[in-house]
Design a protein around this motif. Sequence first.
Motif, PDB file in Angstrom:
ATOM      1  N   GLU A 153      50.108  25.931  45.432  1.00 52.77           N
ATOM      2  CA  GLU A 153      48.891  25.328  45.941  1.00 52.77           C
ATOM      3  C   GLU A 153      49.081  24.929  47.406  1.00 52.77           C
ATOM      4  OE1 GLU A 153      47.171  23.368  41.795  1.00 52.77           O
ATOM      5  OE2 GLU A 153      47.722  22.089  43.478  1.00 52.77           O
ATOM      6  N   ARG A 154      47.955  24.824  48.082  1.00 49.82           N
ATOM      7  CA  ARG A 154      47.984  24.342  49.456  1.00 49.82           C
ATOM      8  C   ARG A 154      48.462  22.895  49.455  1.00 49.82           C
ATOM      9  NH1 ARG A 154      43.075  25.897  53.355  1.00 49.82           N
ATOM     10  NH2 ARG A 154      43.666  27.866  52.366  1.00 49.82           N
ATOM     11  N   GLU A 155      49.366  22.564  50.375  1.00 43.48           N
ATOM     12  CA  GLU A 155      49.906  21.217  50.393  1.00 43.48           C
ATOM     13  C   GLU A 155      49.803  20.600  51.783  1.00 43.48           C
ATOM     14  OE1 GLU A 155      54.051  21.026  49.431  1.00 43.48           O
ATOM     15  OE2 GLU A 155      54.669  22.334  51.096  1.00 43.48           O
ATOM     16  N   PHE A 156      49.679  19.302  51.790  1.00 39.84           N
ATOM     17  CA  PHE A 156      49.595  18.529  53.013  1.00 39.84           C
ATOM     18  C   PHE A 156      50.921  18.563  53.757  1.00 39.84           C
ATOM     19  CE2 PHE A 156      48.656  15.156  55.861  1.00 39.84           C
ATOM     20  CZ  PHE A 156      49.748  14.289  55.877  1.00 39.84           C
ATOM     21  N   VAL A 157      50.840  18.686  55.075  1.00 38.55           N
ATOM     22  CA  VAL A 157      52.027  18.644  55.921  1.00 38.55           C
ATOM     23  C   VAL A 157      51.983  17.424  56.836  1.00 38.55           C
ATOM     24  CG1 VAL A 157      53.348  19.812  57.727  1.00 38.55           C
ATOM     25  CG2 VAL A 157      52.319  21.144  55.870  1.00 38.55           C
ATOM     26  N   SER A 158      50.882  17.298  57.591  1.00 41.75           N
ATOM     27  CA  SER A 158      50.814  16.220  58.565  1.00 41.75           C
ATOM     28  C   SER A 158      49.373  16.009  58.997  1.00 41.75           C
ATOM     29  CB  SER A 158      51.682  16.551  59.784  1.00 41.75           C
ATOM     30  OG  SER A 158      51.696  15.483  60.706  1.00 41.75           O
ATOM     31  N   THR A 159      49.085  14.820  59.500  1.00 41.26           N
ATOM     32  CA  THR A 159      47.759  14.514  60.013  1.00 41.26           C
ATOM     33  C   THR A 159      47.880  13.563  61.193  1.00 41.26           C
ATOM     34  OG1 THR A 159      45.570  13.641  59.439  1.00 41.26           O
ATOM     35  CG2 THR A 159      47.457  12.607  58.381  1.00 41.26           C
ATOM     36  N   ILE A 160      46.873  13.613  62.056  1.00 40.69           N
ATOM     37  CA  ILE A 160      46.856  12.773  63.245  1.00 40.69           C
ATOM     38  C   ILE A 160      45.441  12.258  63.465  1.00 40.69           C
ATOM     39  CG2 ILE A 160      46.497  14.755  64.785  1.00 40.69           C
ATOM     40  CD1 ILE A 160      48.355  13.299  66.819  1.00 40.69           C
ATOM     41  N   SER A 161      45.328  11.017  63.843  1.00 37.80           N
ATOM     42  CA  SER A 161      44.024  10.413  64.080  1.00 37.80           C
ATOM     43  C   SER A 161      43.398  10.969  65.354  1.00 37.80           C
ATOM     44  CB  SER A 161      44.161   8.893  64.173  1.00 37.80           C
ATOM     45  OG  SER A 161      45.033   8.555  65.248  1.00 37.80           O
ATOM     46  N   TRP A 162      42.108  10.650  65.533  1.00 33.03           N
ATOM     47  CA  TRP A 162      41.412  11.283  66.651  1.00 33.03           C
ATOM     48  C   TRP A 162      41.962  10.870  68.018  1.00 33.03           C
ATOM     49  CZ3 TRP A 162      35.829   9.171  65.427  1.00 33.03           C
ATOM     50  CH2 TRP A 162      35.789   7.782  65.640  1.00 33.03           C
ATOM     51  N   GLY A 163      42.520   9.696  68.113  1.00 37.77           N
ATOM     52  CA  GLY A 163      43.124   9.255  69.371  1.00 37.77           C
ATOM     53  C   GLY A 163      44.582   9.612  69.486  1.00 37.77           C
ATOM     54  N   GLY A 164      45.162  10.065  68.376  1.00 36.07           N
ATOM     55  CA  GLY A 164      46.571  10.439  68.380  1.00 36.07           C
ATOM     56  C   GLY A 164      47.531   9.307  68.085  1.00 36.07           C
ATOM     57  N   GLY A 165      46.979   8.114  67.857  1.00 38.41           N
ATOM     58  CA  GLY A 165      47.854   6.971  67.701  1.00 38.41           C
ATOM     59  C   GLY A 165      48.441   6.783  66.318  1.00 38.41           C
ATOM     60  N   ILE A 166      47.857   7.464  65.323  1.00 37.07           N
ATOM     61  CA  ILE A 166      48.338   7.334  63.948  1.00 37.07           C
ATOM     62  C   ILE A 166      48.669   8.717  63.417  1.00 37.07           C
ATOM     63  CG2 ILE A 166      47.812   6.542  61.619  1.00 37.07           C
ATOM     64  CD1 ILE A 166      45.715   4.681  62.857  1.00 37.07           C
ATOM     65  N   THR A 167      49.852   8.836  62.860  1.00 33.76           N
ATOM     66  CA  THR A 167      50.278  10.104  62.268  1.00 33.76           C
ATOM     67  C   THR A 167      50.912   9.853  60.903  1.00 33.76           C
ATOM     68  OG1 THR A 167      52.440   9.966  63.353  1.00 33.76           O
ATOM     69  CG2 THR A 167      50.727  11.196  64.513  1.00 33.76           C
ATOM     70  N   TYR A 168      50.816  10.844  60.042  1.00 31.89           N
ATOM     71  CA  TYR A 168      51.474  10.794  58.743  1.00 31.89           C
ATOM     72  C   TYR A 168      52.102  12.146  58.466  1.00 31.89           C
ATOM     73  CZ  TYR A 168      49.452   6.305  57.396  1.00 31.89           C
ATOM     74  OH  TYR A 168      49.123   4.988  57.324  1.00 31.89           O
ATOM     75  N   TYR A 169      53.155  12.106  57.691  1.00 28.55           N
ATOM     76  CA  TYR A 169      53.869  13.333  57.353  1.00 28.55           C
ATOM     77  C   TYR A 169      54.176  13.366  55.859  1.00 28.55           C
ATOM     78  CZ  TYR A 169      54.697  13.527  62.373  1.00 28.55           C
ATOM     79  OH  TYR A 169      54.529  13.565  63.735  1.00 28.55           O
TER      80      TYR A 169
END
Length: 124
Positions: free
Chosen positions: A44-60
């Motif tokens: 299945e497709r899996e989450f890798v990373s995300t970033i907020s619109w300003g770039g200040g918040i990231t998750y992995y």
Amino acid sequence: QVQLVESGGGLVQTGGSLRLSCAASGLTFTNYAMGWFRQAPGKEREFVSTISWGGGITYYADSVKGRFTISRDNAKNTVYLQMNSLKVEDAAVYYCAARNGDGTYRLSIQYDYWGQGTQVTVSS
């Protein structure tokens, strides 16, 4: 018309690095959180990373934490995924996605737009 175009995939040896790019058009990029997902054959497709619109918040995802870095250049409407210390299990088609909103999003269903994907192959 919204377009997300990934690039930068390819073949790399274990331990190597790649930088993926995703160029967005047809949307107000600064209004969108961005994410990277991946899908390996038969999985299945899996989450890798995300970033907020300003770039200040990231998750992995735990599987890439410490090896991958997401970033964005709002002046270029582009999001990046720097991938270091690549492993065989990182091989997949990598997709970028856009979600209208101020936040970070880890579920594929939360995203509004998707790119066509770029293949990453890691050889041992």
